[in-house]
Design a protein around this motif. Sequence first.
Motif, mmCIF file in Angstrom:
data_model
loop_
_atom_site.group_PDB
_atom_site.id
_atom_site.type_symbol
_atom_site.label_atom_id
_atom_site.label_comp_id
_atom_site.label_asym_id
_atom_site.label_seq_id
_atom_site.Cartn_x
_atom_site.Cartn_y
_atom_site.Cartn_z
ATOM 1 N N SER A 158 0.865 -1.167 0.000
ATOM 2 C CA SER A 158 0.000 0.000 0.000
ATOM 3 C C SER A 158 0.903 1.219 0.000
ATOM 4 N N ILE A 159 0.664 2.129 -0.924
ATOM 5 C CA ILE A 159 1.485 3.331 -1.042
ATOM 6 C C ILE A 159 0.646 4.513 -0.602
ATOM 7 N N ASP A 160 1.111 5.211 0.396
ATOM 8 C CA ASP A 160 0.387 6.363 0.933
ATOM 9 C C ASP A 160 1.062 7.653 0.455
ATOM 10 N N GLU A 161 1.169 7.791 -0.839
ATOM 11 C CA GLU A 161 1.802 8.961 -1.447
ATOM 12 C C GLU A 161 0.817 9.608 -2.404
ATOM 13 N N ILE A 162 0.980 10.904 -2.617
ATOM 14 C CA ILE A 162 0.120 11.604 -3.564
ATOM 15 C C ILE A 162 0.677 11.413 -4.969
ATOM 16 N N ASP A 220 2.833 18.409 -16.864
ATOM 17 C CA ASP A 220 2.383 18.536 -15.477
ATOM 18 C C ASP A 220 2.735 17.327 -14.617
ATOM 19 N N GLY A 221 2.691 16.137 -15.168
ATOM 20 C CA GLY A 221 2.934 14.937 -14.383
ATOM 21 C C GLY A 221 4.417 14.664 -14.185
ATOM 22 N N LYS A 222 4.685 13.675 -13.352
ATOM 23 C CA LYS A 222 6.053 13.236 -13.048
ATOM 24 C C LYS A 222 6.150 11.730 -13.271
ATOM 25 N N ASP A 223 7.354 11.256 -13.542
ATOM 26 C CA ASP A 223 7.587 9.820 -13.637
ATOM 27 C C ASP A 223 7.568 9.253 -12.218
ATOM 28 N N VAL A 224 6.545 8.473 -11.900
ATOM 29 C CA VAL A 224 6.382 7.951 -10.538
ATOM 30 C C VAL A 224 6.758 6.469 -10.429
ATOM 31 N N TRP A 225 7.465 5.948 -11.412
ATOM 32 C CA TRP A 225 7.863 4.546 -11.359
ATOM 33 C C TRP A 225 8.605 4.199 -10.060
ATOM 34 N N PRO A 226 9.571 5.011 -9.626
ATOM 35 C CA PRO A 226 10.254 4.674 -8.373
ATOM 36 C C PRO A 226 9.299 4.601 -7.171
ATOM 37 N N VAL A 227 8.235 5.375 -7.187
ATOM 38 C CA VAL A 227 7.244 5.326 -6.107
ATOM 39 C C VAL A 227 6.479 4.010 -6.182
ATOM 40 N N LEU A 228 6.085 3.616 -7.381
ATOM 41 C CA LEU A 228 5.289 2.406 -7.557
ATOM 42 C C LEU A 228 6.034 1.140 -7.147
ATOM 43 N N ILE A 229 7.341 1.153 -7.280
ATOM 44 C CA ILE A 229 8.108 -0.035 -6.898
ATOM 45 C C ILE A 229 8.673 0.088 -5.482
ATOM 46 N N GLY A 230 8.216 1.112 -4.765
ATOM 47 C CA GLY A 230 8.569 1.249 -3.353
ATOM 48 C C GLY A 230 9.953 1.788 -3.084
ATOM 49 N N ALA A 245 10.846 5.190 -3.654
ATOM 50 C CA ALA A 245 10.881 6.645 -3.499
ATOM 51 C C ALA A 245 9.559 7.157 -2.953
ATOM 52 N N GLU A 246 9.598 8.384 -2.468
ATOM 53 C CA GLU A 246 8.392 9.082 -2.065
ATOM 54 C C GLU A 246 7.853 9.845 -3.270
ATOM 55 N N SER A 247 6.682 10.399 -3.129
ATOM 56 C CA SER A 247 6.073 11.174 -4.214
ATOM 57 C C SER A 247 7.003 12.307 -4.653
ATOM 58 N N PRO A 248 7.132 12.528 -5.959
ATOM 59 C CA PRO A 248 7.945 13.645 -6.434
ATOM 60 C C PRO A 248 7.205 14.984 -6.347
ATOM 61 N N HIS A 249 5.955 14.962 -5.932
ATOM 62 C CA HIS A 249 5.159 16.188 -5.852
ATOM 63 C C HIS A 249 5.369 16.856 -4.498
ATOM 64 N N GLU A 250 5.932 18.049 -4.513
ATOM 65 C CA GLU A 250 6.110 18.813 -3.275
ATOM 66 C C GLU A 250 4.767 19.345 -2.791
ATOM 67 N N ALA A 251 3.903 19.641 -3.734
ATOM 68 C CA ALA A 251 2.575 20.165 -3.411
ATOM 69 C C ALA A 251 1.588 19.608 -4.424
ATOM 70 N N PHE A 252 0.333 19.578 -4.020
ATOM 71 C CA PHE A 252 -0.722 19.125 -4.920
ATOM 72 C C PHE A 252 -1.800 20.194 -4.918
ATOM 73 N N PHE A 253 -2.304 20.517 -6.109
ATOM 74 C CA PHE A 253 -3.245 21.614 -6.273
ATOM 75 C C PHE A 253 -4.601 21.071 -6.700
ATOM 76 N N TYR A 254 -5.635 21.458 -5.970
ATOM 77 C CA TYR A 254 -6.995 20.985 -6.218
ATOM 78 C C TYR A 254 -7.782 22.056 -6.974
ATOM 79 N N TYR A 255 -8.372 21.653 -8.076
ATOM 80 C CA TYR A 255 -9.182 22.562 -8.886
ATOM 81 C C TYR A 255 -10.620 22.085 -8.933
ATOM 82 N N ARG A 256 -11.523 23.028 -9.045
ATOM 83 C CA ARG A 256 -12.914 22.755 -9.404
ATOM 84 C C ARG A 256 -13.164 23.639 -10.610
#
Length: 156
Positions: A16-20, A45-55, A57-68
Amino acid sequence: MPTVIRWPGKIPSGQSIDEILTAMDLFPTFAGLAGAKIPTDRVIDGKDVWPVLIGQAESPHEAFFYYRDNDLKAVRVGEWKYHLGLPQKQGSKATPVSALYNLAQDVGEKENVIADHPELVAGMKARAEKFERELIENSRPAAFVEAPRALELKSE
């Protein structure tokens, strides 16, 4: 948003990965896995998150922005989520109120702790303003085709 990803022999099972991460990460991640080059003539806008998926690395996103729609509504940094302006009640026409929540302690966003963390709020507000400026500076026009034609299949 929960996601299930499976690739036997590549992604460890049962983790289980608890990263954004975001759907915007799919393009650069798949491109990286395929050995394709990411365009450098525009902001991706996106990042290569392969290292996160294989456990590894942590999320490469320093911040996450929510839009409506097209409006920035909130910024998340780590366990903190700052709402730029929430209506006081659902459907209310009252002046929106900014809010800050510690998601590690209040996942339901019930206790607004904005008054207790002015420095944190100032930093998150500055991130939001910077992100909005960069978004405007790097926006591209929608992809329209002059004189579009329907594609036709040729029978042999």
